[in-house]
Design a protein around this motif. Structure first.
Motif, PDB file in Angstrom:
ATOM      1  N   PHE A  57       0.856  -1.187   0.000  1.00  0.00           N
ATOM      2  CA  PHE A  57       0.000   0.000   0.000  1.00  0.00           C
ATOM      3  C   PHE A  57       0.888   1.231   0.000  1.00  0.00           C
ATOM      4  N   ASN A  58       0.405   2.310  -0.648  1.00  0.00           N
ATOM      5  CA  ASN A  58       1.168   3.553  -0.555  1.00  0.00           C
ATOM      6  C   ASN A  58       0.698   4.335   0.668  1.00  0.00           C
ATOM      7  N   THR A  59       1.325   5.464   0.914  1.00  0.00           N
ATOM      8  CA  THR A  59       1.015   6.247   2.118  1.00  0.00           C
ATOM      9  C   THR A  59      -0.393   6.840   2.080  1.00  0.00           C
ATOM     10  N   GLN A  60      -1.026   6.851   0.896  1.00  0.00           N
ATOM     11  CA  GLN A  60      -2.419   7.295   0.781  1.00  0.00           C
ATOM     12  C   GLN A  60      -3.389   6.110   0.949  1.00  0.00           C
ATOM     13  N   LYS A  61      -2.863   4.976   1.400  1.00  0.00           N
ATOM     14  CA  LYS A  61      -3.618   3.743   1.673  1.00  0.00           C
ATOM     15  C   LYS A  61      -4.202   3.094   0.417  1.00  0.00           C
ATOM     16  N   LYS A  62      -3.609   3.401  -0.741  1.00  0.00           N
ATOM     17  CA  LYS A  62      -4.048   2.789  -1.992  1.00  0.00           C
ATOM     18  C   LYS A  62      -3.314   1.464  -2.166  1.00  0.00           C
ATOM     19  N   PHE A  63      -4.084   0.391  -2.430  1.00  0.00           N
ATOM     20  CA  PHE A  63      -3.512  -0.931  -2.653  1.00  0.00           C
ATOM     21  C   PHE A  63      -2.814  -0.949  -4.009  1.00  0.00           C
ATOM     22  N   LEU A  64      -1.521  -1.306  -4.011  1.00  0.00           N
ATOM     23  CA  LEU A  64      -0.747  -1.317  -5.256  1.00  0.00           C
ATOM     24  C   LEU A  64      -0.593  -2.717  -5.845  1.00  0.00           C
ATOM     25  N   GLY A  65      -0.682  -3.745  -5.001  1.00  0.00           N
ATOM     26  CA  GLY A  65      -0.518  -5.117  -5.471  1.00  0.00           C
ATOM     27  C   GLY A  65       0.199  -5.954  -4.415  1.00  0.00           C
ATOM     28  N   THR A  66       0.686  -7.115  -4.842  1.00  0.00           N
ATOM     29  CA  THR A  66       1.405  -8.001  -3.925  1.00  0.00           C
ATOM     30  C   THR A  66       2.828  -8.221  -4.433  1.00  0.00           C
ATOM     31  N   VAL A  67       3.730  -8.478  -3.501  1.00  0.00           N
ATOM     32  CA  VAL A  67       5.130  -8.717  -3.858  1.00  0.00           C
ATOM     33  C   VAL A  67       5.218 -10.077  -4.550  1.00  0.00           C
ATOM     34  N   LYS A  68       5.661 -10.050  -5.785  1.00  0.00           N
ATOM     35  CA  LYS A  68       5.805 -11.265  -6.590  1.00  0.00           C
ATOM     36  C   LYS A  68       7.224 -11.815  -6.470  1.00  0.00           C
ATOM     37  N   LYS A  93      13.214   6.031   3.046  1.00  0.00           N
ATOM     38  CA  LYS A  93      12.852   6.950   1.976  1.00  0.00           C
ATOM     39  C   LYS A  93      11.630   6.435   1.204  1.00  0.00           C
ATOM     40  N   ILE A  94      11.638   5.168   0.784  1.00  0.00           N
ATOM     41  CA  ILE A  94      10.518   4.604   0.021  1.00  0.00           C
ATOM     42  C   ILE A  94       9.762   3.569   0.848  1.00  0.00           C
ATOM     43  N   ILE A  95      10.473   2.637   1.446  1.00  0.00           N
ATOM     44  CA  ILE A  95       9.826   1.617   2.283  1.00  0.00           C
ATOM     45  C   ILE A  95       9.628   2.232   3.668  1.00  0.00           C
ATOM     46  N   LYS A  96       8.391   2.572   3.988  1.00  0.00           N
ATOM     47  CA  LYS A  96       8.108   3.262   5.245  1.00  0.00           C
ATOM     48  C   LYS A  96       7.906   2.294   6.404  1.00  0.00           C
ATOM     49  N   LYS A  97       7.218   1.184   6.150  1.00  0.00           N
ATOM     50  CA  LYS A  97       6.938   0.250   7.244  1.00  0.00           C
ATOM     51  C   LYS A  97       6.665  -1.132   6.678  1.00  0.00           C
ATOM     52  N   ILE A  98       7.200  -2.126   7.357  1.00  0.00           N
ATOM     53  CA  ILE A  98       6.909  -3.519   7.015  1.00  0.00           C
ATOM     54  C   ILE A  98       6.240  -4.141   8.232  1.00  0.00           C
ATOM     55  N   LYS A  99       5.025  -4.632   8.016  1.00  0.00           N
ATOM     56  CA  LYS A  99       4.259  -5.273   9.088  1.00  0.00           C
ATOM     57  C   LYS A  99       4.248  -6.776   8.831  1.00  0.00           C
ATOM     58  N   ARG A 100       5.177  -7.472   9.506  1.00  0.00           N
ATOM     59  CA  ARG A 100       5.321  -8.917   9.279  1.00  0.00           C
ATOM     60  C   ARG A 100       4.043  -9.684   9.590  1.00  0.00           C
ATOM     61  N   LYS A 114       1.427  -8.991   7.118  1.00  0.00           N
ATOM     62  CA  LYS A 114       1.915  -9.236   5.754  1.00  0.00           C
ATOM     63  C   LYS A 114       1.621  -8.051   4.836  1.00  0.00           C
ATOM     64  N   LYS A 115       2.019  -6.863   5.320  1.00  0.00           N
ATOM     65  CA  LYS A 115       1.783  -5.633   4.569  1.00  0.00           C
ATOM     66  C   LYS A 115       3.040  -4.776   4.552  1.00  0.00           C
ATOM     67  N   ILE A 116       3.184  -4.038   3.450  1.00  0.00           N
ATOM     68  CA  ILE A 116       4.291  -3.101   3.297  1.00  0.00           C
ATOM     69  C   ILE A 116       3.689  -1.743   2.953  1.00  0.00           C
ATOM     70  N   LEU A 117       4.100  -0.720   3.671  1.00  0.00           N
ATOM     71  CA  LEU A 117       3.658   0.645   3.415  1.00  0.00           C
ATOM     72  C   LEU A 117       4.827   1.383   2.745  1.00  0.00           C
ATOM     73  N   ILE A 118       4.533   1.992   1.575  1.00  0.00           N
ATOM     74  CA  ILE A 118       5.587   2.657   0.835  1.00  0.00           C
ATOM     75  C   ILE A 118       5.206   4.082   0.469  1.00  0.00           C
ATOM     76  N   ASN A 119       6.216   4.901   0.256  1.00  0.00           N
ATOM     77  CA  ASN A 119       6.033   6.270  -0.219  1.00  0.00           C
ATOM     78  C   ASN A 119       6.195   6.235  -1.737  1.00  0.00           C
ATOM     79  N   TRP A 120       5.073   5.987  -2.439  1.00  0.00           N
ATOM     80  CA  TRP A 120       5.113   5.803  -3.893  1.00  0.00           C
ATOM     81  C   TRP A 120       3.753   6.121  -4.470  1.00  0.00           C
ATOM     82  N   ASN A 121       3.724   6.923  -5.487  1.00  0.00           N
ATOM     83  CA  ASN A 121       2.447   7.265  -6.145  1.00  0.00           C
ATOM     84  C   ASN A 121       2.454   6.750  -7.578  1.00  0.00           C
ATOM     85  N   ILE A 122       1.288   6.271  -7.976  1.00  0.00           N
ATOM     86  CA  ILE A 122       1.144   5.757  -9.346  1.00  0.00           C
ATOM     87  C   ILE A 122       0.049   6.544 -10.042  1.00  0.00           C
TER      88      ILE A 122
END
Length: 167
Positions: A106-117, A149-156, A159-167
């Motif tokens: 998810f990005n910092t705006q809580k938008k789901f971007l996908g799953t880590v492949k 800078k980009i990876i803000k938080k990893i919640k083991r 199973k979620k990753i919060l990133i600073n990234w806009n699409i």
């Protein structure tokens, strides 16, 4: 238990049962620090009992207990070498690649971007490959794995990753 692939037996080497292996570990020689190493033939798990090894350019040569000729070593050609995740040391704020596969991103705006492949290594930093389904098509997003800078938080646990990234 989750298997972690550390390398592969590539081929036989010579007539005395030596085998050529390739290490997938970040520092190639570290493959020999894991004990025990395993391999599978069919559904049968076996310990890889390395008696001796030597470095050869981008790979290693190993001698395995009870493998004394080329015919015996040929049976292990193209076999993957692995350990179990329980054999890894867990260090706070250090993530093994296998742990992050299938995490939701998810990005910092809580938008789901996908799953880590998958995750790939580049000279500058690791890259997360995010699988995003859009209009019933699989799309990939490549995100640099740069903590803070980009990876803000990893919640083991979640199973979620919060990133600073806009699409």
């Amino acid at each position: 238990m989750t298997k972690i692939i550390l390398g592969k037996i590539c081929s036989s080497h010579g007539i005395l049962g030596w085998m050529k292996i390739f290490s997938y570990t970040e520092k190639k020689k570290k493959i020999f620090q894991y004990n025990p190493l395993y391999y599978e033939i069919g559904n049968k798990k076996n310990k890889l009992k390395i008696q001796d090894w030597k470095c050869q350019k981008n790979f290693f040569l190993i001698r395995v207990k009870n493998i004394i000729n080329r015919s015996a070593s040929d049976l292990l050609k193209n076999i993957k070498i692995f350990i179990y995740h329980t054999q890894l040391k867990h260090i706070k704020n250090v993530y093994y690649w296998y742990e992050l596969i299938n995490f939701e991103v998810f990005n910092t705006q809580k938008k789901f971007l996908g799953t880590v492949k998958n995750i790939i290594r580049t000279p500058s930093n690791d890259i997360l490959i995010i699988n995003k389904k859009k209009n019933y098509q699989n799309k990939e997003i490549l995100i640099p794995f740069i903590e803070k800078k980009i990876i803000k938080k990893i919640k083991r646990k979640k199973k979620k990753i919060l990133i600073n990234w806009n699409i």
